[in-house]
Design a protein around this motif. Structure first.
Motif, PDB file in Angstrom:
ATOM      1  N   THR A   1     102.329  31.137  55.274  1.00  0.00           N
ATOM      2  CA  THR A   1     100.906  30.803  55.216  1.00  0.00           C
ATOM      3  C   THR A   1     100.232  30.996  56.566  1.00  0.00           C
ATOM      4  OG1 THR A   1     101.416  29.166  53.514  1.00  0.00           O
ATOM      5  CG2 THR A   1      99.267  29.005  54.558  1.00  0.00           C
ATOM      6  N   TYR A   2     100.885  30.583  57.642  1.00  0.00           N
ATOM      7  CA  TYR A   2     100.310  30.700  58.983  1.00  0.00           C
ATOM      8  C   TYR A   2     100.180  32.151  59.449  1.00  0.00           C
ATOM      9  CZ  TYR A   2     100.323  25.725  60.279  1.00  0.00           C
ATOM     10  OH  TYR A   2     100.047  24.383  60.368  1.00  0.00           O
ATOM     11  N   ASN A   3     100.984  33.048  58.879  1.00  0.00           N
ATOM     12  CA  ASN A   3     100.989  34.445  59.335  1.00  0.00           C
ATOM     13  C   ASN A   3     100.837  35.409  58.163  1.00  0.00           C
ATOM     14  OD1 ASN A   3     102.041  34.144  62.383  1.00  0.00           O
ATOM     15  ND2 ASN A   3     103.239  32.769  61.103  1.00  0.00           N
ATOM     16  N   VAL A   4     100.043  35.021  57.177  1.00  0.00           N
ATOM     17  CA  VAL A   4     100.050  35.716  55.900  1.00  0.00           C
ATOM     18  C   VAL A   4      99.655  37.186  56.021  1.00  0.00           C
ATOM     19  CG1 VAL A   4      97.693  34.916  55.363  1.00  0.00           C
ATOM     20  CG2 VAL A   4      99.229  35.614  53.513  1.00  0.00           C
ATOM     21  N   VAL A   5      98.617  37.502  56.773  1.00  0.00           N
ATOM     22  CA  VAL A   5      98.157  38.888  56.844  1.00  0.00           C
ATOM     23  C   VAL A   5      99.180  39.772  57.560  1.00  0.00           C
ATOM     24  CG1 VAL A   5      96.398  40.432  57.785  1.00  0.00           C
ATOM     25  CG2 VAL A   5      95.721  38.296  56.672  1.00  0.00           C
TER      26      VAL A   5
ATOM     27  N   TYR B   1      91.562  32.337  52.166  1.00  0.00           N
ATOM     28  CA  TYR B   1      91.955  33.743  52.068  1.00  0.00           C
ATOM     29  C   TYR B   1      90.789  34.594  51.547  1.00  0.00           C
ATOM     30  CZ  TYR B   1      96.794  32.142  52.600  1.00  0.00           C
ATOM     31  OH  TYR B   1      97.954  31.583  53.065  1.00  0.00           O
ATOM     32  N   ILE B   2      90.054  34.027  50.583  1.00  0.00           N
ATOM     33  CA  ILE B   2      88.886  34.746  50.054  1.00  0.00           C
ATOM     34  C   ILE B   2      87.817  34.890  51.134  1.00  0.00           C
ATOM     35  CG2 ILE B   2      86.996  34.624  48.382  1.00  0.00           C
ATOM     36  CD1 ILE B   2      88.957  33.256  46.462  1.00  0.00           C
ATOM     37  N   PHE B   3      87.564  33.804  51.874  1.00  0.00           N
ATOM     38  CA  PHE B   3      86.594  33.880  52.973  1.00  0.00           C
ATOM     39  C   PHE B   3      87.042  34.904  54.013  1.00  0.00           C
ATOM     40  CE2 PHE B   3      85.564  29.143  52.106  1.00  0.00           C
ATOM     41  CZ  PHE B   3      84.710  29.525  51.078  1.00  0.00           C
ATOM     42  N   GLY B   4      88.353  34.936  54.281  1.00  0.00           N
ATOM     43  CA  GLY B   4      88.874  35.893  55.260  1.00  0.00           C
ATOM     44  C   GLY B   4      88.685  37.322  54.811  1.00  0.00           C
ATOM     45  N   TYR B   5      88.822  37.569  53.511  1.00  0.00           N
ATOM     46  CA  TYR B   5      88.614  38.922  52.997  1.00  0.00           C
ATOM     47  C   TYR B   5      87.139  39.313  53.057  1.00  0.00           C
ATOM     48  CZ  TYR B   5      88.245  42.752  49.654  1.00  0.00           C
ATOM     49  OH  TYR B   5      87.954  43.950  49.055  1.00  0.00           O
ATOM     50  N   ILE B   6      86.255  38.365  52.697  1.00  0.00           N
ATOM     51  CA  ILE B   6      84.818  38.660  52.697  1.00  0.00           C
ATOM     52  C   ILE B   6      84.300  38.858  54.118  1.00  0.00           C
ATOM     53  CG2 ILE B   6      82.541  37.751  52.095  1.00  0.00           C
ATOM     54  CD1 ILE B   6      83.871  36.264  49.774  1.00  0.00           C
ATOM     55  N   PHE B   7      84.783  38.015  55.043  1.00  0.00           N
ATOM     56  CA  PHE B   7      84.302  38.077  56.436  1.00  0.00           C
ATOM     57  C   PHE B   7      85.460  38.481  57.348  1.00  0.00           C
ATOM     58  CE2 PHE B   7      82.149  34.453  54.257  1.00  0.00           C
ATOM     59  CZ  PHE B   7      80.912  35.045  54.094  1.00  0.00           C
ATOM     60  N   LYS B   8      86.005  39.671  57.137  1.00  0.00           N
ATOM     61  CA  LYS B   8      87.203  40.120  57.851  1.00  0.00           C
ATOM     62  C   LYS B   8      87.036  40.079  59.357  1.00  0.00           C
ATOM     63  CE  LYS B   8      89.167  43.210  54.359  1.00  0.00           C
ATOM     64  NZ  LYS B   8      89.565  44.607  54.035  1.00  0.00           N
TER      65      LYS B   8
ATOM     66  N   PRO C   1      96.292  44.108  53.303  1.00  0.00           N
ATOM     67  CA  PRO C   1      96.971  42.830  53.560  1.00  0.00           C
ATOM     68  C   PRO C   1      96.111  41.609  53.226  1.00  0.00           C
ATOM     69  CG  PRO C   1      96.411  43.956  55.618  1.00  0.00           C
ATOM     70  CD  PRO C   1      96.202  44.932  54.521  1.00  0.00           C
ATOM     71  N   TYR C   2      94.779  41.749  53.321  1.00  0.00           N
ATOM     72  CA  TYR C   2      93.914  40.627  52.942  1.00  0.00           C
ATOM     73  C   TYR C   2      93.939  40.415  51.427  1.00  0.00           C
ATOM     74  CZ  TYR C   2      92.016  40.396  57.669  1.00  0.00           C
ATOM     75  OH  TYR C   2      91.868  40.244  59.032  1.00  0.00           O
ATOM     76  N   ILE C   3      94.014  41.503  50.679  1.00  0.00           N
ATOM     77  CA  ILE C   3      94.184  41.386  49.225  1.00  0.00           C
ATOM     78  C   ILE C   3      95.542  40.768  48.913  1.00  0.00           C
ATOM     79  CG2 ILE C   3      94.375  42.661  47.062  1.00  0.00           C
ATOM     80  CD1 ILE C   3      91.560  42.519  48.028  1.00  0.00           C
TER      81      ILE C   3
ATOM     82  N   GLY D   1      95.887  27.862  56.384  1.00  0.00           N
ATOM     83  CA  GLY D   1      95.729  29.287  56.100  1.00  0.00           C
ATOM     84  C   GLY D   1      94.748  30.000  57.005  1.00  0.00           C
ATOM     85  N   TYR D   2      93.962  29.238  57.766  1.00  0.00           N
ATOM     86  CA  TYR D   2      92.871  29.835  58.541  1.00  0.00           C
ATOM     87  C   TYR D   2      93.368  30.876  59.548  1.00  0.00           C
ATOM     88  CZ  TYR D   2      89.120  30.272  61.977  1.00  0.00           C
ATOM     89  OH  TYR D   2      88.179  30.779  62.836  1.00  0.00           O
ATOM     90  N   TYR D   3      94.380  30.519  60.338  1.00  0.00           N
ATOM     91  CA  TYR D   3      94.820  31.440  61.383  1.00  0.00           C
ATOM     92  C   TYR D   3      95.554  32.641  60.798  1.00  0.00           C
ATOM     93  CZ  TYR D   3      93.213  28.224  64.903  1.00  0.00           C
ATOM     94  OH  TYR D   3      92.410  27.437  65.683  1.00  0.00           O
ATOM     95  N   GLY D   4      96.042  32.495  59.566  1.00  0.00           N
ATOM     96  CA  GLY D   4      96.651  33.655  58.926  1.00  0.00           C
ATOM     97  C   GLY D   4      95.669  34.781  58.701  1.00  0.00           C
ATOM     98  N   VAL D   5      94.396  34.443  58.419  1.00  0.00           N
ATOM     99  CA  VAL D   5      93.376  35.475  58.200  1.00  0.00           C
ATOM    100  C   VAL D   5      92.493  35.678  59.427  1.00  0.00           C
ATOM    101  CG1 VAL D   5      93.332  35.094  55.705  1.00  0.00           C
ATOM    102  CG2 VAL D   5      91.785  33.779  57.166  1.00  0.00           C
ATOM    103  N   ALA D   6      92.472  34.709  60.343  1.00  0.00           N
ATOM    104  CA  ALA D   6      91.578  34.803  61.505  1.00  0.00           C
ATOM    105  C   ALA D   6      92.214  35.521  62.690  1.00  0.00           C
ATOM    106  CB  ALA D   6      91.136  33.408  61.942  1.00  0.00           C
ATOM    107  N   GLN D   7      93.541  35.470  62.807  1.00  0.00           N
ATOM    108  CA  GLN D   7      94.196  36.077  63.982  1.00  0.00           C
ATOM    109  C   GLN D   7      93.913  37.566  64.144  1.00  0.00           C
ATOM    110  OE1 GLN D   7      98.292  35.065  65.045  1.00  0.00           O
ATOM    111  NE2 GLN D   7      98.135  33.191  63.820  1.00  0.00           N
TER     112      GLN D   7
END
Length: 544
Positions: free
Chosen positions: A334-338, A219-226, A350-352, A92-98
């Motif tokens: 999952t890989y491209n969730v956002v 996903y939660i970390f990605g939302y907190i640290f967008k 999209p992060y929500i 899930g990391y790259y889904g929120v990090a990209q």
């Protein structure tokens, strides 16, 4: 001179007295017999009462043993699966990090869309390598394989956190991918080897449950640290450290692995603990049978075991199931969730949306555990295939109509509902069941190899889907991509109905027998019982 009459009277009197004596003796004997019978009845009742008390005590003691064993199995299964949190985060990391990696910036590393896609693809491509490396490591211990996976995971996340160039980021992604592959199978196999048959179906699904928890956390970390993909990576590095501590300090080695290493005393000691049997009690026959190695012909080498029907049939079935899993969009979302949330007509942050998907997947994972315990693997898989076909097909139709100019005043409720239910039903079966089955469907002689080869192929296909996704979107549009997912889900459903076996309530030996022409385990069981007639089971040991 005594007269004859007097003599006769005297004799009659003696006869009367004798008869009275006989009657008195008879009465006395009868009374004695009655008393003795009454006493015997009392004694028998007392003995019966004692037996009932002992039997009740024995049943209560046996239930206590079983309860303690189940609790210990559950606790160790939960500890083992902590190693799977990091793979869930990695996928899930790259889904929120990209989005953060490609956002314009001057003070940090910036990637273009193609580079970000290659970073995710590199992660997925190296997962199969980790799966293949797991086999030789698992041969040296289930615990060692989990510790190695966690150590490599820490190295990967720290490398991503410290990356100052695109090339170093790819190295970090590669290391994280390898660790993800190494963690994919050991936890499931460990759970399958320590669990009783009636609990195995539940415990082997925990891998997918922890995978979902890991995905939700990232996903939660990605939302907190967008805007800080580095800090998200550093947060992910905490969990493999926890896994290392639990594995080294809390968990025992798998008793079946110890058995296969010719360490029967250690295996028996640990297996008794997993079954709740006190140290001072003899092992029941069923425990000894669990630890008896599968009868194998000595002249057969590993290649011949791999070519046996009991290995090839489940190999084809499992790889087919994984193929349908990957091309139905299970991991691609999952890989491209956002970005997928942004392009699916969902009118929220999209992060929500990613967090909502993570929540839906986690809830479904919890339910899948109970559903698999009650219904096995076939029924949840069928429900999953039906739901995925309906909901992703509905989302495809919605996007198609929207692109053709049809105005739908739903404020984004329909696509949100379709996507959530697609993820929910997907997790009930297509995501959860295949990973659960690799720990139990293969014969013990080739389990380490085939389970890891199967998962390797799964992740290799996953890497292909991640790489071709941008091209699929460009050529087919989003509604075409979702329509493709729906068709694959439908074909997978047909495959499941006709070919997927049921493993619910079966021992590992019985599962192997399903794919063998000869039912050798029944003969083995008879042989074992014949060899250990003096071994008491739990009931007998308590009565004695």
């Amino acid at each position: 001179m005594v007269s004859v009459i007097d003599i006769n009277n005297t004799n009659e009197h003696i006869d009367i007295n004798n008869r009275r004596t006989d009657i008195d003796n008879s009465i006395e004997l009868t009374n004695v017999n009655n008393i003795m019978n009454e006493q015997m009845d009392i004694d028998n009742k007392h003995i019966s009462t004692c037996v009932d008390i002992r039997r009740t005590s024995r049943i209560a003691e046996e239930e206590k043993w079983e309860r303690n064993g189940v609790i210990y199995q559950i606790l160790m299964g939960l500890c083992a699966n902590v190693v799977v949190l990091t793979p869930g985060m990695g996928v899930g990391y790259y889904g929120v990090a990209q989005p953060a990696m490609t956002a314009p910036k001057t003070d940090d590393l910036q990637l273009d869309a193609n580079q970000a896609n290659w970073a995710a693809t590199t992660f997925a491509l190296t997962i199969p390598l980790g799966c293949l490396l797991t086999s030789p490591v698992m041969e040296r211990g289930r615990k060692l394989s989990m510790v190695m996976a966690s150590l490599i995971s820490v190295a990967g996340w720290v490398t991503i956190y410290l990356a100052k160039s695109y090339e170093v980021l790819l190295v970090g992604s590669s290391i994280s991918g390898i660790s993800t592959g190494m963690a994919a199978a050991p936890a499931t196999i460990y759970a399958a080897e320590i669990a009783e048959p009636k609990w195995r179906g539940t415990m082997v699904t925990w891998t997918s449950l922890y995978f979902s928890i890991g995905g939700l956390l990232v996903y939660i970390f990605g939302y907190i640290f967008k805007n800080d993909w580095r800090l998200v990576a550093l947060m992910c590095a905490i969990f493999p450290v926890v896994s290392i501590a639990l594995t080294l300090l809390v968990m025992p080695e798998s008793p079946l692995w110890l058995r296969d290493q010719n360490r029967p005393e250690e295996a028996l000691k640990i297996m008794k603990k997993f079954r709740g049997i006190p140290k001072d009690q003899p092992a029941p026959a069923e425990v000894l049978f669990e630890l008896k190695p599968q009868s194998q012909e000595k002249d057969r080498n590993l290649l011949k075991h791999l070519m046996k029907r009991s290995s090839l049939v489940p190999f084809v079935i499992m790889n087919s199931y994984f193929l349908f899993q990957q091309f139905s969009g299970t991991f691609l979302v999952t890989y491209n969730v956002v970005t997928i949330m942004e392009k699916s007509g969902i009118q929220i942050d999209p992060y929500i949306g990613a967090i909502l998907i993570g929540v839906a997947r986690l809830i479904a994972s919890f339910l899948a555990t109970e559903v698999c315990r009650r219904l096995g693997v076939r029924i949840p898989s069928i429900i999953s295939g039906i739901g995925m076909t309906i909901f992703i097909g509905g989302l495809s139709l919605y996007l198609f109509l929207a692109e053709k100019g049809t105005v739908i005043s739903d404020k984004g409720i329909i696509p949100t509902t379709c996507m959530m239910l697609f993820i929910f039903t997907n997790t009930l079966g297509y995501l959860t069941i295949p990973f659960a089955m690799v720990g139990e469907i293969y014969p013990s002689k080739v389990k380490d190899i085939l389970s890891n080869v199967t998962v390797s192929i799964c992740y290799l296909v996953s890497a292909i889907t991640v790489k071709i996704y941008p091209d699929m979107e460009r050529l087919m549009h989003m509604y075409g991509v979702y329509f493709f997912f729906g068709i694959v889900s439908l074909i997978g459903l047909i495959f499941i109905i006709f070919f997927l076996p049921e493993t619910k309530g079966k021992t590992l030996s019985e599962i192997e027998d399903m794919f063998s022409k000869k039912k050798v385990s029944e003969l083995s069981a008879e042989k074992v019982v014949g060899e250990i007639p003096s071994i008491p089971n739990r009931v007998d040991s308590l009565e004695n």
